[in-house]
Write a protein that holds these residues in place. Structure first.
Motif, PDB file in Angstrom:
ATOM      1  N   PRO A 138       0.800  -1.230   0.000  1.00  0.00           N
ATOM      2  CA  PRO A 138       0.000   0.000   0.000  1.00  0.00           C
ATOM      3  C   PRO A 138       0.826   1.270   0.000  1.00  0.00           C
ATOM      4  O   PRO A 138       0.316   2.328  -0.363  1.00  0.00           O
ATOM      5  N   LEU A 139       2.096   1.208   0.395  1.00  0.00           N
ATOM      6  CA  LEU A 139       2.933   2.398   0.416  1.00  0.00           C
ATOM      7  C   LEU A 139       3.913   2.426  -0.745  1.00  0.00           C
ATOM      8  O   LEU A 139       4.098   3.454  -1.387  1.00  0.00           O
ATOM      9  N   PHE A 140       4.527   1.281  -1.045  1.00  0.00           N
ATOM     10  CA  PHE A 140       5.544   1.243  -2.084  1.00  0.00           C
ATOM     11  C   PHE A 140       4.964   0.990  -3.468  1.00  0.00           C
ATOM     12  O   PHE A 140       5.661   1.187  -4.470  1.00  0.00           O
ATOM     13  N   ASN A 141       3.728   0.504  -3.534  1.00  0.00           N
ATOM     14  CA  ASN A 141       2.999   0.362  -4.804  1.00  0.00           C
ATOM     15  C   ASN A 141       3.617  -0.626  -5.775  1.00  0.00           C
ATOM     16  O   ASN A 141       3.420  -0.519  -6.979  1.00  0.00           O
ATOM     17  N   TYR A 142       4.371  -1.593  -5.300  1.00  0.00           N
ATOM     18  CA  TYR A 142       4.810  -2.666  -6.176  1.00  0.00           C
ATOM     19  C   TYR A 142       4.291  -3.992  -5.631  1.00  0.00           C
ATOM     20  O   TYR A 142       3.868  -4.090  -4.491  1.00  0.00           O
ATOM     21  N   ARG A 143       4.357  -5.016  -6.467  1.00  0.00           N
ATOM     22  CA  ARG A 143       3.776  -6.307  -6.116  1.00  0.00           C
ATOM     23  C   ARG A 143       4.867  -7.287  -5.729  1.00  0.00           C
ATOM     24  O   ARG A 143       5.904  -7.382  -6.388  1.00  0.00           O
ATOM     25  N   CYS A 144       4.625  -8.029  -4.687  1.00  0.00           N
ATOM     26  CA  CYS A 144       5.507  -9.112  -4.285  1.00  0.00           C
ATOM     27  C   CYS A 144       4.706 -10.081  -3.430  1.00  0.00           C
ATOM     28  O   CYS A 144       3.598  -9.774  -2.986  1.00  0.00           O
ATOM     29  N   SER A 145       5.254 -11.253  -3.206  1.00  0.00           N
ATOM     30  CA  SER A 145       4.534 -12.281  -2.474  1.00  0.00           C
ATOM     31  C   SER A 145       4.506 -11.954  -0.986  1.00  0.00           C
ATOM     32  O   SER A 145       5.297 -11.151  -0.478  1.00  0.00           O
ATOM     33  N   TRP A 146       3.614 -12.626  -0.261  1.00  0.00           N
ATOM     34  CA  TRP A 146       3.510 -12.394   1.178  1.00  0.00           C
ATOM     35  C   TRP A 146       4.770 -12.848   1.898  1.00  0.00           C
ATOM     36  O   TRP A 146       5.151 -12.248   2.912  1.00  0.00           O
ATOM     37  N   ARG A 147       5.422 -13.901   1.423  1.00  0.00           N
ATOM     38  CA  ARG A 147       6.679 -14.305   2.055  1.00  0.00           C
ATOM     39  C   ARG A 147       7.730 -13.213   1.891  1.00  0.00           C
ATOM     40  O   ARG A 147       8.515 -12.955   2.810  1.00  0.00           O
ATOM     41  N   THR A 148       7.771 -12.578   0.729  1.00  0.00           N
ATOM     42  CA  THR A 148       8.700 -11.473   0.522  1.00  0.00           C
ATOM     43  C   THR A 148       8.335 -10.292   1.418  1.00  0.00           C
ATOM     44  O   THR A 148       9.223  -9.603   1.939  1.00  0.00           O
ATOM     45  N   ILE A 149       7.042 -10.046   1.604  1.00  0.00           N
ATOM     46  CA  ILE A 149       6.606  -8.971   2.493  1.00  0.00           C
ATOM     47  C   ILE A 149       7.119  -9.209   3.912  1.00  0.00           C
ATOM     48  O   ILE A 149       7.573  -8.275   4.599  1.00  0.00           O
ATOM     49  N   LEU A 150       7.078 -10.444   4.389  1.00  0.00           N
ATOM     50  CA  LEU A 150       7.587 -10.747   5.731  1.00  0.00           C
ATOM     51  C   LEU A 150       9.069 -10.407   5.841  1.00  0.00           C
ATOM     52  O   LEU A 150       9.520  -9.853   6.855  1.00  0.00           O
ATOM     53  N   ARG A 151       9.841 -10.738   4.809  1.00  0.00           N
ATOM     54  CA  ARG A 151      11.264 -10.422   4.838  1.00  0.00           C
ATOM     55  C   ARG A 151      11.494  -8.917   4.780  1.00  0.00           C
ATOM     56  O   ARG A 151      12.385  -8.390   5.460  1.00  0.00           O
ATOM     57  N   ILE A 152      10.690  -8.219   3.983  1.00  0.00           N
ATOM     58  CA  ILE A 152      10.830  -6.768   3.907  1.00  0.00           C
ATOM     59  C   ILE A 152      10.547  -6.137   5.265  1.00  0.00           C
ATOM     60  O   ILE A 152      11.252  -5.222   5.710  1.00  0.00           O
ATOM     61  N   GLN A 153       9.497  -6.625   5.955  1.00  0.00           N
ATOM     62  CA  GLN A 153       9.174  -6.067   7.271  1.00  0.00           C
ATOM     63  C   GLN A 153      10.288  -6.316   8.275  1.00  0.00           C
ATOM     64  O   GLN A 153      10.585  -5.457   9.104  1.00  0.00           O
ATOM     65  N   ALA A 154      10.919  -7.491   8.217  1.00  0.00           N
ATOM     66  CA  ALA A 154      12.046  -7.757   9.114  1.00  0.00           C
ATOM     67  C   ALA A 154      13.205  -6.807   8.822  1.00  0.00           C
ATOM     68  O   ALA A 154      13.870  -6.316   9.749  1.00  0.00           O
ATOM     69  N   ARG A 155      13.451  -6.513   7.553  1.00  0.00           N
ATOM     70  CA  ARG A 155      14.528  -5.590   7.201  1.00  0.00           C
ATOM     71  C   ARG A 155      14.185  -4.161   7.594  1.00  0.00           C
ATOM     72  O   ARG A 155      15.048  -3.409   8.064  1.00  0.00           O
ATOM     73  N   LEU A 156      12.926  -3.763   7.396  1.00  0.00           N
ATOM     74  CA  LEU A 156      12.527  -2.425   7.815  1.00  0.00           C
ATOM     75  C   LEU A 156      12.576  -2.287   9.335  1.00  0.00           C
ATOM     76  O   LEU A 156      12.907  -1.218   9.857  1.00  0.00           O
ATOM     77  N   LEU A 157      12.239  -3.358  10.055  1.00  0.00           N
ATOM     78  CA  LEU A 157      12.356  -3.339  11.507  1.00  0.00           C
ATOM     79  C   LEU A 157      13.802  -3.122  11.922  1.00  0.00           C
ATOM     80  O   LEU A 157      14.091  -2.332  12.843  1.00  0.00           O
TER      81      LEU A 157
END
Length: 728
Positions: free
Chosen positions: A562-581
Motif C-alpha cells: 500500500p505504500l511502495f505500490n509494487y507487487r511481491c509475495s507475502w513471504r517477501t513482504i515478511l522479509r521486507i518487514q524484518a529488514r525495515l524493523l
C-alpha cells in the motif's frame, strides 16, 4: 562474501575490493564488509565464471630485479595477435599487501618484467567496454590504481594498467595519473576509517547502479529514501473524499524478484530420514527413496515429527545458510538449526537498546495493535455476514478512533496496549464464525478461541497456522541478525520467540486466519482430517498436508504494497518487514510501515501510516458483494482480476463454492522445482495453477506455471510490464 576476510583483516587495513565497492556505493561496502551481507545475482555469478581461470591457482610475483621464467603466459590482446618480443612473465591470482599503505589485495593478473622493474596489472571484468569517454567506470579505475600502488610498494614501476573486458574480448589502457592516485588514496583512507563505523551510509537516490546490485533487496534504497522523506515532511493522510496525488514523487522501484524460486521443503512422513547426495537432499524410509530436491530450490527444511537428518545434510544446510526447522508431531514449534550467517552484533545491540526504552516499545506496540485490529476488521468486512459481523466491525472502528485520540493526547503504557489488544481480539473472535460456511460444513462450528490444546477443528487449524507463521518470522529475523527471543511488545520470556511474535501480529488475520477460512470454506480440510476427543483436537497428516498447501499458496500470492505500490509475495513482504524493523531499530528510518489491507473506497486503500483510521458507517461499511465482484473479476470463484487485482487482497474467493465443486474445479499442477506441501504420502510443489488461470510462459527447466492475469513473471524474476501506481 566479505565477512570472512573482514574478520581476519586488521581494522586499520583495507582491501582492493573494498576500494572498488566503496567507490561504487558506500552503502554496498557497508553491507558487505561491516554487516557481512551477501546475495548472488546473475551478474555476480557470471563474474565468478569469468574469474574461474584467474582463481584456479595462486602465483607468486617474482621479485623486482630478478629474472625467472616460471609461469610464463601470453597476455591477452584485443586483436589476438602476439608481439614478436619475448612474452612477459605472467602471474595470476597474486596476493600482495603493504603495511605502509594499509592495503591488501589479490590481483587477477600481473605482467611483470623483473629485470626492468616494471609491472602492469590487468583486472578482468565480465562485461563489455562501457560507452564512456574513458572507456571505463570510476570504481574500476580506482581498483586498478590500488593494484598499482601495491606493485609500487613492492619496488616495481607501475605507470599504467589494463582492464580486460571479457564480453568484448578487448583491453582498455588506464594511465595512473596523479589525479587518479590522489582519488584512490583518499578512498583507501576513507575505507580504513569507515571499517569501524556502525552507522550505515544513506542509500543512493534513484541511481541506475541499483538495478544491477545484488544487495538491492537487502539495502532497499528507494523504500528507505521514501520513508525518510515521509518522516521529514509530515503530510496529512488522504481522506475518503480526497483524490490520490499522482505527482507525489517518483515511483519506488522493485529491485528484487516478486517471488523466490527457492521455497520450503516440508517433510512429515514419520520414520523418514533426510540425507544428501552431492547438492541434493534425499528422503528415504526403510532404505526406499520417497523424495528428493535440489539444494538450490530449497529455502528452508521443515521437519514435522519423528524425522531424522544426517550430519552431512545438516552441515550442508548450515554451510549454505539454510535453516532447518523442527516441529513436533502435533505441530509445536520446537526450534531452528542454522549456521553462522551474520557475524556482526550491531543490529542486536540496537534491538536491546530499543527494548530498554519503555516509550519506544510503547510506540512500536501501538502501531502493531492498530495494524492488527485494522486487518481483523478488514477480514470481517470481506468474509463475514450477518448482524453480529456488522456490530463487531462498527465497534472495532469506534475503538480504533478512541485509541488514536487517546494516544495523541497522552502516552500509553504496554499494559494498556495489551488490554486494548485483548478487547479487540475478543470482539474479532466473537464474530469469527460469521466467516465460516458452517451450514455446508457442520463439523466446523466455532464458539471461542481456545488453545493448549485446541478443543475443536477450527482452533486446531488456527494454532497450527500461527505456529507456522511464527516459524516464518523467526527465519526472517534471524536472516537480519536480530534476536527472535528478545521482543519489544511481547516481553522476553524463557522459551518464547518474543520478537517473532511482535513481527507476526499484523499478519495473523491476513495470512494465518485467511488460510484457515479458505481451507474450511473450500473443503480443502474436512472432518476426517482431525482426531477429536474430550481432551482436545489434533490434525491428521492428510489434513496437515492440505493446510500446508493452502498456506504455501497464500504466501506465494502476490500483494500490492500500500505504500511502495509494487507487487511481491507475502513471504517477501515478511522479509521486507524484518529488514525495515532492523532499519528502524538502527535509526535508518523514522517509522515502520505495516501493511494494512482495507476494503477499497473511492480514495483507495487506507493503511497503517494513516494518522487517523477511517470509521465505518452503515452506508459505506460494505459495498454490495455481487456488484463489486462483477466489476473486478467477473467470476464467482476468485478475487483476482487483471484490471483491479490491487483491490482484492484479503481472501482468494468472493463467494466460496461448495466443497465438491471446488475440488472439481481446482487443478493443482506440480513441477519438479521444489517442495512445499509435504512428503507423506507424496511430494508436492508451490506453484499451484488455479482452475481457470492460463499462462503461456513457463521455464524450460522447471515448467513453472504463473497465472496470466498477473503481470507476466519470467524465470529471471523480472516482470514484463510494471502495473500502474495504486491510488493513495
Amino acid at each position: 562474501m566479505g565477512n570472512q576476510l573482514s574478520a581476519t583483516l586488521p581494522e586499520d587495513w583495507a582491501t582492493v575490493d573494498m576500494v572498488a565497492q566503496f567507490a561504487y556505493c558506500p552503502r554496498r561496502f557497508h553491507l558487505m564488509y561491516i554487516e557481512g551481507r551477501w546475495e548472488d545475482n546473475t551478474h555476480t555469478l557470471e563474474g565468478k565464471i569469468t574469474h574461474r581461470r584467474v582463481d584456479r591457482v595462486d602465483h607468486l610475483l617474482p621479485e623486482a630485479g630478478k629474472k625467472t621464467n616460471d609461469n610464463s603466459e601470453t597476455l591477452p590482446d584485443s586483436d589476438g595477435v602476439e608481439d614478436d618480443d619475448p612474452p612477459p612473465e605472467i602471474a595470476r591470482s597474486v596476493s600482495l599487501g603493504s603495511a605502509e599503505i594499509g592495503l591488501l589485495g589479490k590481483l587477477d593478473l600481473v605482467s611483470a618484467d623483473p629485470e626492468g622493474g616494471e609491472a602492469i596489472p590487468v583486472e578482468t571484468k565480465k562485461g563489455r567496454v562501457p560507452p564512456t569517454p574513458e572507456r571505463s567506470y570510476p570504481p574500476e579505475r580506482a581498483q586498478l590504481m590500488a593494484q598499482g600502488l601495491l606493485l609500487r610498494a613492492h619496488d616495481y614501476q607501475s605507470n599504467h594498467g589494463y582492464i580486460y573486458y571479457a564480453a568484448s574480448r578487448s583491453r582498455v589502457r588506464i594511465e595512473f595519473t596523479a589525479e587518479l592516485e590522489a582519488e584512490t588514496r583518499e578512498i583507501i583512507a576513507t575505507v580504513r576509517t569507515e571499517r569501524s563505523a556502525s552507522r550505515m551510509p544513506p542509500p543512493l537516490e534513484d541511481s541506475p547502479k541499483c538495478w544491477n546490485c545484488s544487495l538491492c533487496g537487502i539495502c532497499l534504497p528507494d523504500e528507505t529514501n521514501a520513508l525518510r522523506s515521509s518522516g521529514e515532511n509530515e503530510k496529512p493522510s488522504p481522506s475518503a473524499d480526497s483524490k490520490p496525488d499522482q505527482s507525489a514523487g517518483p515511483d519506488i522501484r522493485r529491485l528484487f524478484a516478486a517471488r523466490d524460486r527457492a521455497i520450503p521443503f516440508y517433510i512429515q512422513e514419520q520414520g523418514a530420514k533426510v540425507g544428501k547426495q552431492g547438492q541434493r537432499l534425499t528422503v528415504t524410509k526403510s532404505s526406499k527413496l520417497i523424495g528428493s530436491a535440489r539444494l538450490i530450490e530449497i529455502s528452508q527444511l521443515i521437519l514435522i515429527g519423528n524425522i531424522q537428518i544426517s550430519a552431512q545434510a545438516l552441515h550442508l544446510m548450515m554451510e549454505k545458510g539454510l535453516p532447518v526447522v523442527h516441529f513436533s508431531t502435533g505441530g509445536w514449534f520446537h526450534g531452528i538449526s542454522h549456521g553462522i550467517t551474520i557475524e556482526n552484533a550491531y543490529s542486536r545491540s540496537a534491538q536491546f537498546a530499543a527494548a530498554a526504552k519503555p516509550d519506544r516499545c510503547a510506540t512500536f506496540a501501538r502501531k502493531l495493535v492498530e495494524t492488527k485490529t485494522l486487518n481483523q476488521r478488514a477480514l470481517l468486512m470481506r468474509n463475514g455476514n450477518g448482524r453480529k459481523k456488522k456490530q463487531v466491525v462498527n465497534e472495532l472502528a469506534r475503538q480504533l478512533k478512541l485509541w488514536h485520540r487517546k494516544s495523541a493526547n497522552q502516552a500509553t503504557s504496554l499494559a494498556e496496549i495489551r488490554g486494548l489488544e485483548g478487547q479487540a481480539a475478543a470482539l474479532y473472535f466473537s464474530a469469527f464464525a460469521s466467516m465460516l460456511k458452517t451450514t455446508e460444513l457442520e463439523p466446523f462450528h466455532f464458539n471461542s478461541r481456545n488453545r493448549r490444546p485446541p478443543l475443536d477443528p477450527v482452533n486446531a487449524l488456527l494454532s497450527f497456522t500461527y505456529a507456522v507463521l511464527a516459524k516464518e518470522c523467526v527465519v526472517a529475523l534471524w536472516a537480519e541478525g536480530l534476536d527472535p527471543w528478545w521482543g519489544l511488545y511481547h516481553q522476553p520470556r524463557h522459551g518464547r520467540p518474543s520478537l517473532a511474535l511482535d513481527l507476526m501480529e499484523p499478519f495473523r488475520p491476513i495470512i494465518a486466519d485467511s488460510v484457515v477460512i479458505t481451507a474450511i470454506n473450500t473443503g480443502m480440510v474436512g472432518a476426517k482430517d482431525f482426531v477429536t476427543n474430550s481432551n482436545g483436537c489434533a490434525l491428521r497428516p492428510t489434513g496437515r498436508k492440505s493446510l500446508l498447501r493452502a498456506w504455501e499458496h497464500r504466501l506465494d500470492q502476490l500483494y500490492t504494497h500500500p505504500l511502495f505500490n509494487y507487487r511481491c509475495s507475502w513471504r517477501t513482504i515478511l522479509r521486507i518487514q524484518a529488514r525495515l524493523l532492523t532499519r528502524w531499530l538502527r535509526g535508518d528510518i523514522p517509522e515502520i510501515p505495516w501493511p494494512t489491507v482495507r476494503w477499497p473506497t473511492t480514495a483507495g486503500f487506507a493503511f497503517a501510516l494513516t494518522t487517523s483510521p477511517q470509521p465505518v458507517t452503515e452506508t459505506s461499511a460494505e459495498p454490495n458483494s455481487s456488484n463489486y465482484f462483477a466489476t473486478t473479476a467477473n467470476t464467482s470463484n476468485t478475487a483476482c482480476s487483471s484490471a483491479n487485482w490491487r483491490l482484492a487482497n484479503i481472501s482468494e474467493y468472493s463467494q466460496p463454492p461448495k466443497p465438491s465443486s471446488m475440488k472439481a474445479k481446482t487443478n493443482y499442477s506440480f513441477s519438479t522445482s521444489a517442495m512445499t506441501a509435504s512428503i507423506g504420502p507424496h511430494v508436492s510443489t508451490a506453484w499451484e495453477k488455479h482452475g481457470h488461470h492460463k499462462c503461456d510462459h513457463s521455464s524450460s527447466k522447471t515448467n513453472t506455471k504463473i497465472p496470466a492475469e498477473h503481470p507476466c513473471e519470467h524465470p529471471s524474476g523480472a516482470t514484463s510490464s510494471r502495473p500502474s501506481r495504486a491510488p493513495w
